[in-house]
Scaffold this motif. Structure first.
Motif, PDB file in Angstrom:
ATOM      1  N   GLN A 204       0.830  -1.195   0.000  1.00 34.83           N
ATOM      2  CA  GLN A 204       0.000   0.000   0.000  1.00 34.83           C
ATOM      3  C   GLN A 204       0.867   1.248   0.000  1.00 34.83           C
ATOM      4  N   ALA A 205       1.974   1.231   0.757  1.00 27.90           N
ATOM      5  CA  ALA A 205       2.857   2.393   0.816  1.00 27.90           C
ATOM      6  C   ALA A 205       3.496   2.680  -0.536  1.00 27.90           C
ATOM      7  N   GLN A 206       3.662   1.666  -1.368  1.00 25.54           N
ATOM      8  CA  GLN A 206       4.297   1.831  -2.667  1.00 25.54           C
ATOM      9  C   GLN A 206       3.371   2.459  -3.701  1.00 25.54           C
ATOM     10  N   THR A 207       2.088   2.530  -3.442  1.00 28.87           N
ATOM     11  CA  THR A 207       1.141   2.878  -4.481  1.00 28.87           C
ATOM     12  C   THR A 207       1.074   4.353  -4.846  1.00 28.87           C
ATOM     13  N   THR A 208       1.780   5.228  -4.138  1.00 29.06           N
ATOM     14  CA  THR A 208       1.707   6.639  -4.499  1.00 29.06           C
ATOM     15  C   THR A 208       2.437   6.852  -5.820  1.00 29.06           C
ATOM     16  N   HIS A 209       1.662   6.974  -6.870  1.00 29.88           N
ATOM     17  CA  HIS A 209       2.166   7.263  -8.205  1.00 29.88           C
ATOM     18  C   HIS A 209       1.005   7.865  -8.978  1.00 29.88           C
ATOM     19  N   ILE A 210       0.897   9.177  -8.904  1.00 31.97           N
ATOM     20  CA  ILE A 210      -0.243   9.854  -9.501  1.00 31.97           C
ATOM     21  C   ILE A 210       0.208  10.953 -10.458  1.00 31.97           C
ATOM     22  N   LYS A 211      -0.694  11.305 -11.378  1.00 27.95           N
ATOM     23  CA  LYS A 211      -0.450  12.392 -12.327  1.00 27.95           C
ATOM     24  C   LYS A 211      -1.565  13.408 -12.200  1.00 27.95           C
ATOM     25  N   VAL A 212      -1.196  14.686 -12.319  1.00 28.85           N
ATOM     26  CA  VAL A 212      -2.174  15.759 -12.178  1.00 28.85           C
ATOM     27  C   VAL A 212      -1.695  16.983 -12.950  1.00 28.85           C
ATOM     28  N   THR A 213      -2.638  17.744 -13.484  1.00 29.15           N
ATOM     29  CA  THR A 213      -2.315  19.019 -14.116  1.00 29.15           C
ATOM     30  C   THR A 213      -2.565  20.118 -13.097  1.00 29.15           C
ATOM     31  N   VAL A 214      -1.530  20.882 -12.812  1.00 27.35           N
ATOM     32  CA  VAL A 214      -1.613  21.980 -11.856  1.00 27.35           C
ATOM     33  C   VAL A 214      -1.657  23.281 -12.658  1.00 27.35           C
ATOM     34  N   PRO A 215      -2.759  24.045 -12.570  1.00 26.50           N
ATOM     35  CA  PRO A 215      -2.922  25.236 -13.406  1.00 26.50           C
ATOM     36  C   PRO A 215      -2.282  26.505 -12.841  1.00 26.50           C
ATOM     37  N   PHE A 216      -1.465  26.367 -11.802  1.00 23.95           N
ATOM     38  CA  PHE A 216      -0.849  27.546 -11.190  1.00 23.95           C
ATOM     39  C   PHE A 216       0.562  27.207 -10.718  1.00 23.95           C
ATOM     40  N   GLU A 217       1.373  28.226 -10.536  1.00 17.64           N
ATOM     41  CA  GLU A 217       2.710  28.078  -9.971  1.00 17.64           C
ATOM     42  C   GLU A 217       2.550  27.731  -8.489  1.00 17.64           C
ATOM     43  N   PHE A 218       3.431  26.897  -7.956  1.00 15.86           N
ATOM     44  CA  PHE A 218       3.314  26.491  -6.551  1.00 15.86           C
ATOM     45  C   PHE A 218       4.670  26.122  -5.974  1.00 15.86           C
ATOM     46  N   ALA A 219       4.727  26.070  -4.661  1.00 14.98           N
ATOM     47  CA  ALA A 219       5.934  25.637  -3.964  1.00 14.98           C
ATOM     48  C   ALA A 219       5.745  24.197  -3.499  1.00 14.98           C
ATOM     49  N   ALA A 220       6.755  23.393  -3.740  1.00 16.88           N
ATOM     50  CA  ALA A 220       6.823  22.027  -3.220  1.00 16.88           C
ATOM     51  C   ALA A 220       8.096  21.964  -2.397  1.00 16.88           C
ATOM     52  N   GLY A 221       7.949  21.951  -1.091  1.00 19.96           N
ATOM     53  CA  GLY A 221       9.122  22.099  -0.235  1.00 19.96           C
ATOM     54  C   GLY A 221       9.638  23.521  -0.380  1.00 19.96           C
ATOM     55  N   ASN A 222      10.916  23.669  -0.648  1.00 19.08           N
ATOM     56  CA  ASN A 222      11.514  24.996  -0.818  1.00 19.08           C
ATOM     57  C   ASN A 222      11.724  25.356  -2.284  1.00 19.08           C
ATOM     58  N   VAL A 223      11.113  24.602  -3.194  1.00 17.21           N
ATOM     59  CA  VAL A 223      11.301  24.816  -4.630  1.00 17.21           C
ATOM     60  C   VAL A 223      10.020  25.371  -5.246  1.00 17.21           C
ATOM     61  N   GLN A 224      10.153  26.451  -5.998  1.00 21.44           N
ATOM     62  CA  GLN A 224       9.013  27.035  -6.711  1.00 21.44           C
ATOM     63  C   GLN A 224       8.902  26.332  -8.064  1.00 21.44           C
ATOM     64  N   LEU A 225       7.714  25.830  -8.385  1.00 20.37           N
ATOM     65  CA  LEU A 225       7.508  25.067  -9.609  1.00 20.37           C
ATOM     66  C   LEU A 225       6.455  25.742 -10.490  1.00 20.37           C
ATOM     67  N   PRO A 226       6.620  25.631 -11.811  1.00 21.78           N
ATOM     68  CA  PRO A 226       5.664  26.258 -12.730  1.00 21.78           C
ATOM     69  C   PRO A 226       4.388  25.426 -12.882  1.00 21.78           C
ATOM     70  N   ALA A 227       3.353  26.056 -13.403  1.00 21.42           N
ATOM     71  CA  ALA A 227       2.132  25.324 -13.745  1.00 21.42           C
ATOM     72  C   ALA A 227       2.482  24.262 -14.781  1.00 21.42           C
ATOM     73  N   GLY A 228       1.721  23.181 -14.814  1.00 18.33           N
ATOM     74  CA  GLY A 228       1.966  22.142 -15.806  1.00 18.33           C
ATOM     75  C   GLY A 228       1.486  20.781 -15.347  1.00 18.33           C
ATOM     76  N   LYS A 229       1.863  19.762 -16.121  1.00 19.18           N
ATOM     77  CA  LYS A 229       1.503  18.377 -15.802  1.00 19.18           C
ATOM     78  C   LYS A 229       2.577  17.797 -14.898  1.00 19.18           C
ATOM     79  N   TYR A 230       2.139  17.174 -13.791  1.00 20.99           N
ATOM     80  CA  TYR A 230       3.067  16.647 -12.795  1.00 20.99           C
ATOM     81  C   TYR A 230       2.815  15.178 -12.504  1.00 20.99           C
ATOM     82  N   GLU A 231       3.906  14.529 -12.126  1.00 22.61           N
ATOM     83  CA  GLU A 231       3.859  13.161 -11.636  1.00 22.61           C
ATOM     84  C   GLU A 231       4.377  13.212 -10.202  1.00 22.61           C
ATOM     85  N   VAL A 232       3.632  12.616  -9.284  1.00 25.48           N
ATOM     86  CA  VAL A 232       4.031  12.562  -7.883  1.00 25.48           C
ATOM     87  C   VAL A 232       4.130  11.106  -7.499  1.00 25.48           C
ATOM     88  N   GLU A 233       5.282  10.725  -6.967  1.00 24.77           N
ATOM     89  CA  GLU A 233       5.422   9.331  -6.550  1.00 24.77           C
ATOM     90  C   GLU A 233       6.295   9.209  -5.321  1.00 24.77           C
TER      91      GLU A 233
END
Length: 139
Positions: A21-50
Motif C-alpha cells: 500500500q505504501a508503494q502505491t503513491t504514483h499519480i499524475k495531475v495538471t496543476v494550473p498555477f505556480e506552486f511551492a513544493a518544499g523549498n522549490v518554486q515550480l511552474p504550472a503544468g503536468k506533474y507526476e508525484v510518486e
C-alpha cells in the motif's frame, strides 16, 4: 511449532500488504498555477508525484512532465475519517501563493502531509488559508 509458523506467516503477509500500500503513491495531475513544493518554486503544468524508496516512505518526488522542474519533499503520514474517493493533491493558498500540502491516493484512509516551508509559515501568521484540491489520476 505449527502455531508459531502460522502466526509468522500471517504477520509477514500483513507487513507485505502494508508495504504494497505504501508503494502505491504514483499519480499524475495538471496543476494550473505556480506552486511551492518544499523549498522549490515550480511552474504550472503536468506533474507526476510518486513515493521514493522501495516501500514508499516520507520522501515524495514531484516532477513536471514537460520540463526538468521538480522537487523532492519530505512528508509525514496523515489520516482521514473515511477513504478518499479520488487520488488528489491538496494545496494551501495564501493570497497569490500556493503550497503543496497533502497527497492522497484513491480509496485510502492515509495520505502524505508535506512539511511546511519558511515562506508558508511566514504567510500563515498574517493571512488565512484557502484549500485548493486537484483530482489526480493514478498509474
Amino acid at each position: 511449532m505449527k502455531k508459531n509458523l502460522l502466526s509468522l506467516a500471517m504477520s509477514l503477509a500483513l507487513l507485505m500488504s502494508a508495504a504494497a500500500q505504501a508503494q502505491t503513491t504514483h499519480i499524475k495531475v495538471t496543476v494550473p498555477f505556480e506552486f511551492a513544493a518544499g523549498n522549490v518554486q515550480l511552474p504550472a503544468g503536468k506533474y507526476e508525484v510518486e513515493a521514493m524508496g522501495p516501500w514508499g516512505g516520507p520522501a515524495l518526488s514531484v516532477h513536471n512532465l514537460n520540463s526538468n522542474a521538480g522537487s523532492v519533499v519530505l512528508s509525514s503520514s496523515c489520516r482521514s475519517q473515511k477513504p478518499t474517493a479520488h487520488a488528489k493533491l491538496v494545496f494551501y493558498h495564501y493570497g497569490h501563493e500556493y503550497f503543496l500540502a497533502e497527497v492522497w491516493n484513491r480509496n485510502s484512509f492515509s495520505g502524505s502531509q508535506i512539511k511546511i516551508n519558511p515562506r508558508q509559515k511566514e504567510l500563515a501568521k498574517n493571512r488565512s488559508k484557502d484549500e485548493v484540491v486537484l483530482i489526480a489520476s493514478e498509474n
